[in-house]
Design an enzyme around this catalytic site. Structure first.
Site, short mmCIF file in Angstrom:
data_model
loop_
_atom_site.label_atom_id
_atom_site.label_comp_id
_atom_site.label_asym_id
_atom_site.label_seq_id
_atom_site.Cartn_x
_atom_site.Cartn_y
_atom_site.Cartn_z
CG HIS A 226 -2.14 -0.99 0.76
ND1 HIS A 226 -2.15 -2.29 1.19
CD2 HIS A 226 -3.21 -0.83 -0.06
CE1 HIS A 226 -3.20 -2.90 0.67
NE2 HIS A 226 -3.86 -2.05 -0.09
CD GLU B 215 -9.72 -7.61 -2.64
OE1 GLU B 215 -8.72 -7.04 -3.04
OE2 GLU B 215 -10.53 -7.08 -1.84
CG ASP C 193 -5.39 -8.13 -1.47
OD1 ASP C 193 -4.35 -8.37 -0.85
OD2 ASP C 193 -6.10 -7.14 -1.23
CB CYS D 133 -10.02 -1.90 -9.43
SG CYS D 133 -10.29 -2.98 -8.03
C1 PEP Z 1 -6.48 -5.22 -4.96
O1 PEP Z 1 -6.27 -6.02 -4.04
O2 PEP Z 1 -6.17 -5.44 -6.15
C2 PEP Z 1 -7.08 -3.91 -4.66
C3 PEP Z 1 -7.41 -3.09 -5.64
O3 PEP Z 1 -7.23 -3.57 -3.35
P1 PEP Z 1 -6.03 -3.06 -2.42
O4 PEP Z 1 -4.83 -2.83 -3.30
O5 PEP Z 1 -6.48 -1.82 -1.75
O6 PEP Z 1 -5.84 -4.20 -1.48
MG MG Z 2 -7.20 -5.71 -2.14
#
Ligand code: PEP
Ligand code: MG
Length: 582
Positions: free
Chosen positions: A191, A435, A459, A506
């Site tokens: 993140h 995910e 994920d 996404c």
């Molecule tokens: C993902 O896991 O691809 C996602 C978009 O969520 P995050 O990156 O916030 O875990």
């Molecule tokens: Mg995620």
């Protein structure tokens, strides 16, 4: 010149002065002193050293009296080092001969000793390097006094070099002063890396241990396109970087002039390109680049930034701002994804016992166990939804029961608002992130109940390949191009198509132009990506037809290694859009 390679996570090439963050955020204010000042600076160093030695002696006596000599021994070690003629002589030589400031000379000398110790191949000695860092800290504190700078109080542009930055720390970086950052740890889609993209700060992570010998104040080139950090670069390297910066700028300017064009393929297939955001202000980054709306609003950053729990009004204000700025365009508000590497400092204790936080209490699981917290957010989403085209999405759903429970709580909240006579929107689409492999195995069952899917590849890759997304030691195994990931995406698209439900990708995979032909060829028509990547994604869409994308996807699916898939896709991107391959 030192060249270090890591993982490129946020594009752009920058040149600036290094600010090295230790456990305390000291900043070396200047590297050189004038010839006339050398004597005074030597004296300043000797005075500081005298104070530090007296201070250590005092602690040694105190600890020895209270806790015995064994405990006090740690201070004798510090004292020995502080008085070591080799250490002191080296610092003084650097001040006299190289005209280094005492701060820089101290840091450089001690860090070089620490690095040598870490490289001796003896675990005990390597661990003793912390004593040297401790001594460095004491001397810098003495030399810098009140002039110590905090990360949040920067007044000059710097490139931050750190062992690690938490998502919370990263969220407070000011892009006006932080030209870029590089960390020793971190993976492709940690993140912290995602936030760098959101803040549009070039970044490299996963450099491995390399900062012991860097003091701060050095000139650094940070190349967020290729994942490289160069410390004290030579002239030819400088020139190469300047050329690459100019080339990049030309491509960015050309693409920005096309921002308002819709993204449709050469044979007229409209492809929606949405933006991913973490902070409400980023909605402007999306609009500026002609995004079709917000495909993922990571609302947990409301919790990570401040030092108090956000109120319903805080949520409401943030969501209303984004919805109003998007007008009729859709905004997908994802409910809290707290846990794993995104834990607000004030509730860290709650997660302290988790051996494996990525598999622990996270995301929708946490919301379902903390209904009051969840309801505050849901009330705000439903109220703000009257201001635009809102959709709600639950993260990390791994069973049908979870989805149904979350939906039931949402219905409860609607009843409460109704009873209280508060204005809200009832009929907003409800979707889920895909995910976790279990959600894909049951995609058909889910497809009957959801209004839309959004595939979170960040994920999904981690849970499918059993690879921590933040761990650089397994970064080579964490691959979007893995054949298993391609098949997973195909399975979701097939199940969704059967029930007429839309699908978006996404995760960071959709921010990478290499994967656009593949995803279109598999049947995807919605991408949600980091705002700065939108112009490049639209460029690929405009330069391909669906039959061509299908041919590329079909060939990619015959390859059995991630490496071969990614290599093939890079070649195809180079053919379709040569100037996107940097
Ligand atoms: C993902 O896991 O691809 C996602 C978009 O969520 P995050 O990156 O916030 O875990
Ligand atoms: Mg995620």
């Amino acid at each position: 010149m030192q060249v270090r390679s890591g993982i490129a996570v946020s594009p752009g090439v920058v040149v600036g002065q290094a600010l090295v963050l230790g456990s305390e955020n000291f900043r070396i204010p200047k590297k050189f002193v004038s010839r006339d000042a050398v004597e005074a600076e030597l004296l300043r160093f000797q005075t500081a050293l005298g104070h530090v030695c007296a201070d250590i002696e005092e602690h040694e006596i105190l600890v020895s009296e209270k806790m015995g000599e064994r405990c006090a021994a740690i201070f004798s070690a510090h004292l020995q080092m502080a008085r070591d003629p080799k250490v002191v002589g080296e610092v003084e030589t650097l001040i006299k001969d190289s005209k280094y400031s005492p701060e820089y000379a101290v840091s450089r000398t001690l860090r070089a000793f620490a690095e040598q110790m870490q490289n001796l191949g003896d675990q005990y000695l390597a661990e003793r390097a912390v004593d040297i860092f401790d001594l460095e800290k004491r001397l810098l504190r003495e030399l810098l006094g009140e002039r110590r700078e905090e990360l949040t109080n920067l007044t000059q542009p710097v490139i931050i070099l750190a062992h690690d930055l938490t998502p919370g720390e990263t969220a407070t970086l000011d892009p006006k002063y932080v030209l870029g950052f590089a960390t020793e740890v971190g993976g492709h889609t940690s993140h912290t890396a995602i936030l760098a993209g959101a803040l549009e700060i070039p970044a490299v992570v996963g450099l491995g241990r390399c900062l012991a010998g860097v003091s701060g104040g050095e000139t650094v080139i940070l190349d967020g396109d290729h994942g490289q950090v160069v410390i004290d670069p030579d002239e030819p390297t400088f020139k190469r970087v300047k050329d690459s910066q100019a080339r990049n700028l030309r491509v960015t300017e050309r693409l920005e002039s096309l921002d308002k064009l819709d993204s449709a393929t050469q044979d007229g297939q409209r492809v929606h390109v949405y933006g991913n955001i973490e902070f409400p202000e980023e909605v402007e980054h999306c609009n500026k680049r002609g995004a079709d709306g917000v495909g993922l609003y990571r609302t947990e950053f409301l919790y990570l930034g401040g030092n108090r729990e956000p109120s319903e009004e805080d949520h409401f204000t943030a969501y209303s701002r984004v919805l109003k700025a998007c007008g009729d365009l859709p905004v997908v508000i994802r409910t809290l994804d707290i846990g794993a590497d995104k834990v607000p400092a004030r509730i860290r204790d709650r997660f302290a016992d988790s051996q494996n936080p990525m598999l622990g209490l996270r995301s929708i699981r946490l919301s379902l166990q903390s209904t009051p917290l969840f309801k505050v957010q849901l009330r705000a989403v439903l109220r703000a939804a009257v201001h635009g085209n809102a959709r709600i999405m639950f993260p990390l759903v791994s069973s049908l029961l979870e989805f149904r429970q979350a939906k039931m709580i949402l219905m409860d909240v609607m009843e409460d608002l109704e009873d209280e006579g508060i204005d809200f929107r009832r009929n907003l689409p409800i979707g889920m992130m895909v995910e976790v492999p279990s959600a894909i195995i049951l995609a058909e069952e889910f497809a009957r109940e959801v209004d839309f899917f959004s595939i979170g590849t960040n994920d999904l890759i981690q849970y499918t390949l059993a690879c921590d997304r933040s761990d650089p030691s397994v970064a080579h195994l964490y691959r979007s191009g893995d054949p298993s990931i391609l098949r997973m995406i195909q399975m979701v698209l097939k199940a969704a198509d059967k029930h007429g439900k839309p699908v978006t990708v996404c995760g960071q995979m959709s921010s990478d132009p290499r994967f656009v032909p593949l995803l279109l060829g598999l049947g995807l028509r919605n991408l949600s990506a980091t705002p700065h990547s939108i112009p490049r994604l639209k460029e690929v869409v405009r330069n391909i037809s669906i039959p061509e994308a299908e041919r590329i996807a079909a060939h990619a699916c015959t390859l059995d290694l991630a490496r071969d898939v990614e290599h093939y896709l890079l070649g195809e991107l180079g053919r379709l859009c040569p100037d996107l391959v940097v």
